[in-house]
Design a protein around this motif. Sequence first.
Motif, PDB file in Angstrom:
ATOM      1  N   CYS A 135      16.949  39.602  27.242  1.00  0.00           N
ATOM      2  CA  CYS A 135      18.220  38.977  26.876  1.00  0.00           C
ATOM      3  C   CYS A 135      17.980  37.823  25.892  1.00  0.00           C
ATOM      4  CB  CYS A 135      18.931  38.479  28.128  1.00  0.00           C
ATOM      5  SG  CYS A 135      20.576  37.857  27.799  1.00  0.00           S
ATOM      6  N   ASN A 136      18.761  37.775  24.833  1.00  0.00           N
ATOM      7  CA  ASN A 136      18.732  36.772  23.766  1.00  0.00           C
ATOM      8  C   ASN A 136      17.574  36.945  22.787  1.00  0.00           C
ATOM      9  OD1 ASN A 136      21.135  35.460  24.500  1.00  0.00           O
ATOM     10  ND2 ASN A 136      20.044  34.343  26.085  1.00  0.00           N
ATOM     11  N   ASP A 137      16.712  37.969  22.961  1.00  0.00           N
ATOM     12  CA  ASP A 137      15.699  38.255  21.950  1.00  0.00           C
ATOM     13  C   ASP A 137      16.390  38.808  20.710  1.00  0.00           C
ATOM     14  OD1 ASP A 137      13.684  37.482  23.612  1.00  0.00           O
ATOM     15  OD2 ASP A 137      12.834  39.478  23.926  1.00  0.00           O
ATOM     16  N   THR A 138      15.856  38.482  19.549  1.00  0.00           N
ATOM     17  CA  THR A 138      16.421  38.960  18.290  1.00  0.00           C
ATOM     18  C   THR A 138      15.349  39.685  17.494  1.00  0.00           C
ATOM     19  OG1 THR A 138      17.946  37.096  18.243  1.00  0.00           O
ATOM     20  CG2 THR A 138      17.619  38.261  16.179  1.00  0.00           C
ATOM     21  N   LEU A 139      15.727  40.817  16.941  1.00  0.00           N
ATOM     22  CA  LEU A 139      14.846  41.610  16.098  1.00  0.00           C
ATOM     23  C   LEU A 139      15.423  41.598  14.688  1.00  0.00           C
ATOM     24  CD1 LEU A 139      12.591  43.795  15.674  1.00  0.00           C
ATOM     25  CD2 LEU A 139      14.372  45.463  16.151  1.00  0.00           C
ATOM     26  N   THR A 140      14.579  41.394  13.689  1.00  0.00           N
ATOM     27  CA  THR A 140      15.020  41.408  12.301  1.00  0.00           C
ATOM     28  C   THR A 140      14.402  42.604  11.591  1.00  0.00           C
ATOM     29  OG1 THR A 140      15.204  39.015  12.249  1.00  0.00           O
ATOM     30  CG2 THR A 140      15.038  40.117  10.137  1.00  0.00           C
ATOM     31  N   LEU A 141      15.248  43.375  10.920  1.00  0.00           N
ATOM     32  CA  LEU A 141      14.785  44.509  10.129  1.00  0.00           C
ATOM     33  C   LEU A 141      15.193  44.295   8.683  1.00  0.00           C
ATOM     34  CD1 LEU A 141      15.833  47.489  12.432  1.00  0.00           C
ATOM     35  CD2 LEU A 141      13.525  46.650  12.036  1.00  0.00           C
ATOM     36  N   LEU A 142      14.307  44.682   7.772  1.00  0.00           N
ATOM     37  CA  LEU A 142      14.614  44.645   6.345  1.00  0.00           C
ATOM     38  C   LEU A 142      14.848  46.078   5.891  1.00  0.00           C
ATOM     39  CD1 LEU A 142      11.951  42.066   5.170  1.00  0.00           C
ATOM     40  CD2 LEU A 142      14.370  41.679   5.602  1.00  0.00           C
ATOM     41  N   LEU A 143      16.010  46.309   5.280  1.00  0.00           N
ATOM     42  CA  LEU A 143      16.388  47.650   4.873  1.00  0.00           C
ATOM     43  C   LEU A 143      16.319  47.754   3.349  1.00  0.00           C
ATOM     44  CD1 LEU A 143      19.531  47.863   7.175  1.00  0.00           C
ATOM     45  CD2 LEU A 143      17.184  48.442   7.738  1.00  0.00           C
ATOM     46  N   PRO A 144      15.278  48.392   2.794  1.00  0.00           N
ATOM     47  CA  PRO A 144      15.143  48.495   1.340  1.00  0.00           C
ATOM     48  C   PRO A 144      16.045  49.595   0.793  1.00  0.00           C
ATOM     49  CG  PRO A 144      13.256  49.490   2.431  1.00  0.00           C
ATOM     50  CD  PRO A 144      14.149  48.962   3.515  1.00  0.00           C
ATOM     51  N   MET A 145      16.967  49.226  -0.109  1.00  0.00           N
ATOM     52  CA  MET A 145      17.923  50.175  -0.659  1.00  0.00           C
ATOM     53  C   MET A 145      18.030  49.982  -2.171  1.00  0.00           C
ATOM     54  SD  MET A 145      20.780  49.535   2.229  1.00  0.00           S
ATOM     55  CE  MET A 145      21.588  51.056   2.523  1.00  0.00           C
TER      56      MET A 145
ATOM     57  N   LEU B 211      17.797  54.053   9.417  1.00  0.00           N
ATOM     58  CA  LEU B 211      18.933  53.755   8.552  1.00  0.00           C
ATOM     59  C   LEU B 211      19.479  55.059   7.978  1.00  0.00           C
ATOM     60  CD1 LEU B 211      20.716  51.649   7.106  1.00  0.00           C
ATOM     61  CD2 LEU B 211      19.100  51.772   5.226  1.00  0.00           C
ATOM     62  N   ILE B 212      20.787  55.233   8.093  1.00  0.00           N
ATOM     63  CA  ILE B 212      21.478  56.389   7.514  1.00  0.00           C
ATOM     64  C   ILE B 212      22.428  55.837   6.459  1.00  0.00           C
ATOM     65  CG2 ILE B 212      22.923  58.388   7.995  1.00  0.00           C
ATOM     66  CD1 ILE B 212      21.966  57.949  10.999  1.00  0.00           C
ATOM     67  N   PRO B 213      22.008  55.847   5.178  1.00  0.00           N
ATOM     68  CA  PRO B 213      22.836  55.246   4.129  1.00  0.00           C
ATOM     69  C   PRO B 213      24.160  55.988   3.950  1.00  0.00           C
ATOM     70  CG  PRO B 213      20.606  55.679   3.333  1.00  0.00           C
ATOM     71  CD  PRO B 213      20.748  56.360   4.650  1.00  0.00           C
ATOM     72  N   ASN B 214      25.181  55.260   3.535  1.00  0.00           N
ATOM     73  CA  ASN B 214      26.485  55.830   3.238  1.00  0.00           C
ATOM     74  C   ASN B 214      26.419  56.424   1.832  1.00  0.00           C
ATOM     75  OD1 ASN B 214      29.153  56.412   2.819  1.00  0.00           O
ATOM     76  ND2 ASN B 214      29.868  54.304   2.900  1.00  0.00           N
ATOM     77  N   GLU B 215      26.517  57.749   1.714  1.00  0.00           N
ATOM     78  CA  GLU B 215      26.407  58.408   0.413  1.00  0.00           C
ATOM     79  C   GLU B 215      27.522  57.972  -0.529  1.00  0.00           C
ATOM     80  OE1 GLU B 215      26.080  62.612   0.877  1.00  0.00           O
ATOM     81  OE2 GLU B 215      24.389  62.446   2.256  1.00  0.00           O
ATOM     82  N   GLU B 216      28.717  57.712   0.020  1.00  0.00           N
ATOM     83  CA  GLU B 216      29.850  57.296  -0.812  1.00  0.00           C
ATOM     84  C   GLU B 216      29.635  55.899  -1.396  1.00  0.00           C
ATOM     85  OE1 GLU B 216      33.399  57.714   1.463  1.00  0.00           O
ATOM     86  OE2 GLU B 216      33.067  59.851   1.809  1.00  0.00           O
TER      87      GLU B 216
ATOM     88  N   PRO C 133      16.160  47.790  -6.825  1.00  0.00           N
ATOM     89  CA  PRO C 133      16.104  47.769  -5.355  1.00  0.00           C
ATOM     90  C   PRO C 133      16.584  46.430  -4.790  1.00  0.00           C
ATOM     91  CG  PRO C 133      14.056  48.613  -6.265  1.00  0.00           C
ATOM     92  CD  PRO C 133      14.844  48.061  -7.416  1.00  0.00           C
ATOM     93  N   ILE C 134      17.210  46.526  -3.622  1.00  0.00           N
ATOM     94  CA  ILE C 134      17.676  45.337  -2.890  1.00  0.00           C
ATOM     95  C   ILE C 134      17.116  45.401  -1.479  1.00  0.00           C
ATOM     96  CG2 ILE C 134      19.801  45.066  -4.232  1.00  0.00           C
ATOM     97  CD1 ILE C 134      21.262  46.384  -1.811  1.00  0.00           C
ATOM     98  N   MET C 135      17.106  44.279  -0.801  1.00  0.00           N
ATOM     99  CA  MET C 135      16.636  44.216   0.578  1.00  0.00           C
ATOM    100  C   MET C 135      17.789  43.692   1.426  1.00  0.00           C
ATOM    101  SD  MET C 135      13.773  45.082   1.988  1.00  0.00           S
ATOM    102  CE  MET C 135      12.417  44.907   0.858  1.00  0.00           C
ATOM    103  N   VAL C 136      18.223  44.483   2.389  1.00  0.00           N
ATOM    104  CA  VAL C 136      19.294  44.069   3.300  1.00  0.00           C
ATOM    105  C   VAL C 136      18.643  43.572   4.585  1.00  0.00           C
ATOM    106  CG1 VAL C 136      21.341  44.808   4.570  1.00  0.00           C
ATOM    107  CG2 VAL C 136      20.877  45.737   2.288  1.00  0.00           C
TER     108      VAL C 136
ATOM    109  N   GLY D 106      12.597  52.619   0.682  1.00  0.00           N
ATOM    110  CA  GLY D 106      11.363  52.313   1.405  1.00  0.00           C
ATOM    111  C   GLY D 106      11.422  52.929   2.777  1.00  0.00           C
ATOM    112  N   ASP D 107      10.299  53.001   3.408  1.00  0.00           N
ATOM    113  CA  ASP D 107      10.215  53.560   4.747  1.00  0.00           C
ATOM    114  C   ASP D 107      10.207  52.427   5.752  1.00  0.00           C
ATOM    115  OD1 ASP D 107       9.902  55.238   6.831  1.00  0.00           O
ATOM    116  OD2 ASP D 107       7.906  55.946   6.274  1.00  0.00           O
ATOM    117  N   MET D 108      11.043  52.543   6.785  1.00  0.00           N
ATOM    118  CA  MET D 108      11.111  51.494   7.800  1.00  0.00           C
ATOM    119  C   MET D 108       9.979  51.599   8.812  1.00  0.00           C
ATOM    120  SD  MET D 108      15.187  51.291   8.606  1.00  0.00           S
ATOM    121  CE  MET D 108      14.862  50.420  10.110  1.00  0.00           C
ATOM    122  N   THR D 109       9.190  52.664   8.760  1.00  0.00           N
ATOM    123  CA  THR D 109       8.173  52.868   9.800  1.00  0.00           C
ATOM    124  C   THR D 109       7.140  51.748   9.848  1.00  0.00           C
ATOM    125  OG1 THR D 109       6.914  54.277   8.289  1.00  0.00           O
ATOM    126  CG2 THR D 109       8.386  55.371   9.844  1.00  0.00           C
ATOM    127  N   SER D 110       6.873  51.095   8.717  1.00  0.00           N
ATOM    128  CA  SER D 110       5.907  49.998   8.742  1.00  0.00           C
ATOM    129  C   SER D 110       6.418  48.823   9.570  1.00  0.00           C
ATOM    130  CB  SER D 110       5.580  49.527   7.323  1.00  0.00           C
ATOM    131  OG  SER D 110       6.752  49.015   6.707  1.00  0.00           O
TER     132      SER D 110
END
Length: 195
Positions: free
Chosen positions: A80-90, A53-58, A31-34, A65-69
Amino acid sequence: MSEAGMHTLNPQPPLSSPDSTSLTPLTLGQPIMVHTSIKVLQMGLLELCDAKLIPNEEAGLMLVGDMTSQLCGWPLPMRCNDTLTLLLPMCPTKALEEAASLGRLRLTWRRIRPVGEPTVLEAVSEVQNYSGGAMEVCVTLLESKGFVLSGERAQSNSLGPRDSCTFMWLLVAHAAGHLLLPGIKVVATDQNCSL
């Protein structure tokens, strides 16, 4: 009053040569974390309602992992200028010969206006006298549902030959939705005619 929408971010793979150092080798099955950052660039208040997240099957990637948490407490108000960070487990499931897009991130949002914050518009009308003589004009802002006028509804001014004048009103919207702007009536009072 709110406006809703959905954006799908579809990143392109980086352009690189085979000897490029910008590619990161991945181990199959590990597993990796994007790390993804989303920044609000528009003025006003947005509510981020969902991210998926909709992963690219190709690309041979599987969401592990589930992003709901990460979405606890949503909808999330952002300015304006707020930043949100998401971790995408793949997890990589197959080897690739070339770089490929990881997939798409679908964001569902709505633009909101805080309660009690009215929309204020400035209505401007310019009247020009094309005649060779002086003219007295009265400009009246007509009634319109959904707006309250701040100031005098009717304004008068004297215009010399080939002269112009600007009239302004402040309008405060007290209803939500699509509103028709008020019309303007111009009367040449010294000549007793509407223009």
